[in-house]
Design a protein around this motif. Sequence first.
Motif, PDB file in Angstrom:
ATOM      1  N   ALA A   1       0.825  -1.198   0.000  1.00  0.00           N
ATOM      2  CA  ALA A   1       0.000   0.000   0.000  1.00  0.00           C
ATOM      3  C   ALA A   1       0.860   1.250   0.000  1.00  0.00           C
ATOM      4  O   ALA A   1       0.508   2.275  -0.569  1.00  0.00           O
ATOM      5  N   ALA A   2       2.032   1.159   0.653  1.00  0.00           N
ATOM      6  CA  ALA A   2       2.902   2.328   0.752  1.00  0.00           C
ATOM      7  C   ALA A   2       3.659   2.588  -0.539  1.00  0.00           C
ATOM      8  O   ALA A   2       4.092   3.700  -0.797  1.00  0.00           O
ATOM      9  N   ALA A   3       3.859   1.530  -1.370  1.00  0.00           N
ATOM     10  CA  ALA A   3       4.601   1.692  -2.618  1.00  0.00           C
ATOM     11  C   ALA A   3       3.848   2.635  -3.556  1.00  0.00           C
ATOM     12  O   ALA A   3       2.650   2.499  -3.758  1.00  0.00           O
ATOM     13  N   PRO A   4       4.537   3.631  -4.128  1.00  0.00           N
ATOM     14  CA  PRO A   4       3.864   4.585  -5.010  1.00  0.00           C
ATOM     15  C   PRO A   4       3.378   3.908  -6.287  1.00  0.00           C
ATOM     16  O   PRO A   4       4.092   3.111  -6.888  1.00  0.00           O
ATOM     17  N   LYS A   5       2.161   4.189  -6.679  1.00  0.00           N
ATOM     18  CA  LYS A   5       1.615   3.624  -7.911  1.00  0.00           C
ATOM     19  C   LYS A   5       2.196   4.364  -9.101  1.00  0.00           C
ATOM     20  O   LYS A   5       2.376   5.574  -9.059  1.00  0.00           O
ATOM     21  N   LYS A   6       2.512   3.622 -10.157  1.00  0.00           N
ATOM     22  CA  LYS A   6       3.057   4.249 -11.358  1.00  0.00           C
ATOM     23  C   LYS A   6       1.975   5.088 -12.026  1.00  0.00           C
ATOM     24  O   LYS A   6       0.833   4.662 -12.167  1.00  0.00           O
ATOM     25  N   GLU A   7       2.371   6.267 -12.463  1.00  0.00           N
ATOM     26  CA  GLU A   7       1.432   7.162 -13.126  1.00  0.00           C
ATOM     27  C   GLU A   7       1.038   6.600 -14.485  1.00  0.00           C
ATOM     28  O   GLU A   7       1.883   6.116 -15.244  1.00  0.00           O
ATOM     29  N   VAL A   8      -0.239   6.620 -14.785  1.00  0.00           N
ATOM     30  CA  VAL A   8      -0.729   6.202 -16.103  1.00  0.00           C
ATOM     31  C   VAL A   8      -0.699   7.424 -17.016  1.00  0.00           C
ATOM     32  O   VAL A   8      -1.293   8.459 -16.714  1.00  0.00           O
ATOM     33  N   ILE A   9       0.022   7.302 -18.104  1.00  0.00           N
ATOM     34  CA  ILE A   9       0.170   8.403 -19.061  1.00  0.00           C
ATOM     35  C   ILE A   9      -0.751   8.138 -20.244  1.00  0.00           C
ATOM     36  O   ILE A   9      -0.782   7.024 -20.771  1.00  0.00           O
ATOM     37  N   ARG A  10      -1.487   9.154 -20.661  1.00  0.00           N
ATOM     38  CA  ARG A  10      -2.433   8.994 -21.765  1.00  0.00           C
ATOM     39  C   ARG A  10      -2.071   9.929 -22.914  1.00  0.00           C
ATOM     40  O   ARG A  10      -1.839  11.116 -22.709  1.00  0.00           O
ATOM     41  N   TRP A  11      -2.028   9.364 -24.118  1.00  0.00           N
ATOM     42  CA  TRP A  11      -1.766  10.141 -25.330  1.00  0.00           C
ATOM     43  C   TRP A  11      -2.934  10.001 -26.303  1.00  0.00           C
ATOM     44  O   TRP A  11      -3.557   8.930 -26.394  1.00  0.00           O
ATOM     45  N   ARG A  12      -3.161  11.056 -27.041  1.00  0.00           N
ATOM     46  CA  ARG A  12      -4.028  10.976 -28.225  1.00  0.00           C
ATOM     47  C   ARG A  12      -3.117  10.943 -29.443  1.00  0.00           C
ATOM     48  O   ARG A  12      -2.198  11.767 -29.548  1.00  0.00           O
ATOM     49  N   LEU A  13      -3.368  10.001 -30.320  1.00  0.00           N
ATOM     50  CA  LEU A  13      -2.573   9.872 -31.536  1.00  0.00           C
ATOM     51  C   LEU A  13      -3.500   9.965 -32.738  1.00  0.00           C
ATOM     52  O   LEU A  13      -4.327   9.080 -32.947  1.00  0.00           O
ATOM     53  N   GLN A  14      -3.408  11.051 -33.500  1.00  0.00           N
ATOM     54  CA  GLN A  14      -4.228  11.128 -34.714  1.00  0.00           C
ATOM     55  C   GLN A  14      -3.414  10.636 -35.900  1.00  0.00           C
ATOM     56  O   GLN A  14      -2.289  11.066 -36.115  1.00  0.00           O
TER      57      GLN A  14
ATOM     58  N   PHE B   1      -0.122  -0.356 -33.002  1.00  0.00           N
ATOM     59  CA  PHE B   1       0.926   0.346 -32.256  1.00  0.00           C
ATOM     60  C   PHE B   1       0.459   0.657 -30.836  1.00  0.00           C
ATOM     61  O   PHE B   1       1.169   0.409 -29.855  1.00  0.00           O
ATOM     62  N   ALA B   2      -0.750   1.190 -30.719  1.00  0.00           N
ATOM     63  CA  ALA B   2      -1.296   1.524 -29.396  1.00  0.00           C
ATOM     64  C   ALA B   2      -1.421   0.275 -28.528  1.00  0.00           C
ATOM     65  O   ALA B   2      -1.117   0.306 -27.320  1.00  0.00           O
ATOM     66  N   GLU B   3      -1.856  -0.826 -29.121  1.00  0.00           N
ATOM     67  CA  GLU B   3      -2.013  -2.075 -28.374  1.00  0.00           C
ATOM     68  C   GLU B   3      -0.665  -2.600 -27.869  1.00  0.00           C
ATOM     69  O   GLU B   3      -0.536  -3.009 -26.706  1.00  0.00           O
ATOM     70  N   VAL B   4       0.340  -2.592 -28.738  1.00  0.00           N
ATOM     71  CA  VAL B   4       1.663  -3.104 -28.372  1.00  0.00           C
ATOM     72  C   VAL B   4       2.265  -2.277 -27.241  1.00  0.00           C
ATOM     73  O   VAL B   4       2.822  -2.817 -26.279  1.00  0.00           O
ATOM     74  N   VAL B   5       2.145  -0.954 -27.348  1.00  0.00           N
ATOM     75  CA  VAL B   5       2.697  -0.079 -26.311  1.00  0.00           C
ATOM     76  C   VAL B   5       2.000  -0.317 -24.973  1.00  0.00           C
ATOM     77  O   VAL B   5       2.645  -0.373 -23.915  1.00  0.00           O
TER      78      VAL B   5
END
Length: 359
Positions: free
Chosen positions: A36-49, A65-69
Amino acid sequence: MNRGQRGIVFLILIVLTFGMLIACGGSSGEDATAEAAAPKKEVIRWRLQSWAPAGDRTYEAAQRFAEVVEIASDGQLLITPYTAGSVIPGGKEFDSVMSGSVEAVHGPPGWTIGYLPGAVFFTQYPGGLTSNQLEMWMKLEGRKIAQDLYDDLGVHYVGILTLSPAEVWAHSTKPLRSVADIKGWKVRLGTTALNAIFQKMGATPVFLPGGEIYESAKRGVIDGFEYINPSLNWDMGFHEVAKYMYLSPSRAPTDTQCIYVNGDTWDKLPENLKTIVTMATDQIAREYYTESVNRDVEAVQKYIDAGTIVEPVPQDIIDLLNEKSLEYFQEESAKDPNYKRIYDSAMAWKEVCERFDIK
């Protein structure tokens, strides 16, 4: 053992068992607390047109590409792909990634020529590198040159996402029998360089996003058009609007669409995710190329079966194309040292490939 001794042994066992349970319980509690004390990794969100409209197979590569990443990053980087025009106007992808209106785009280097004229050499151009030669050159030297120059524009060049074999030279609603038929031919072309070269040949170039080609050919706005390779063009339904298809690698020995990321967005990305994005791009480029070659063989036969007249480009048209292309590239190299730097590097690698018969 008498009754008293048995009682003492039983009491000792109870105490030991109880101690073990406490120890185990304490360990689990400590693990849970640490978790619980371990910091959760930030989820980064991109829009790719993507530059590609719905129905264009290059858009499917953007989805892949989005799926693989997502998988490779264990969900830390989530990329949502969009078809052309969904978030920003079609044809304005590069402007938008420069400004940060979207985090990333998938599009042709030819659409960045207004900012970097030499970008034509990272994609298709007459007398250029084949798909294999281009991929090798990009990994050897080209990608570093691209990154240096795009960085100055506030954009990070990741690499080629969709790598194609030689393009269809052109689809046309009119026959092309000689250079005389090029005169006044209204042809959709996807890069500034091609527009200039075909204008030198006597054609009337027209710039249109890929999603507008079908209707423009159907309504007679254009007489012909270049797009990508036979299999992708078949999926776009071009056999329904153009009677003739001309084949030759002379105009575009390959074609590419690349991944570009806003510079600030890229700089904030952790190193492990930068590696994942780059490796995913390279992997999909090779997968896409291999699948395209296989599909093209089947697609050409489909065109023939559908009644399309499939012919080679007349040699006098190829000769004129080569002449005007060389003239154009030499003129542009004299104006722009970066243009010359890219062109000279690509041509030096072409000489190496020709010396060792690398196709």
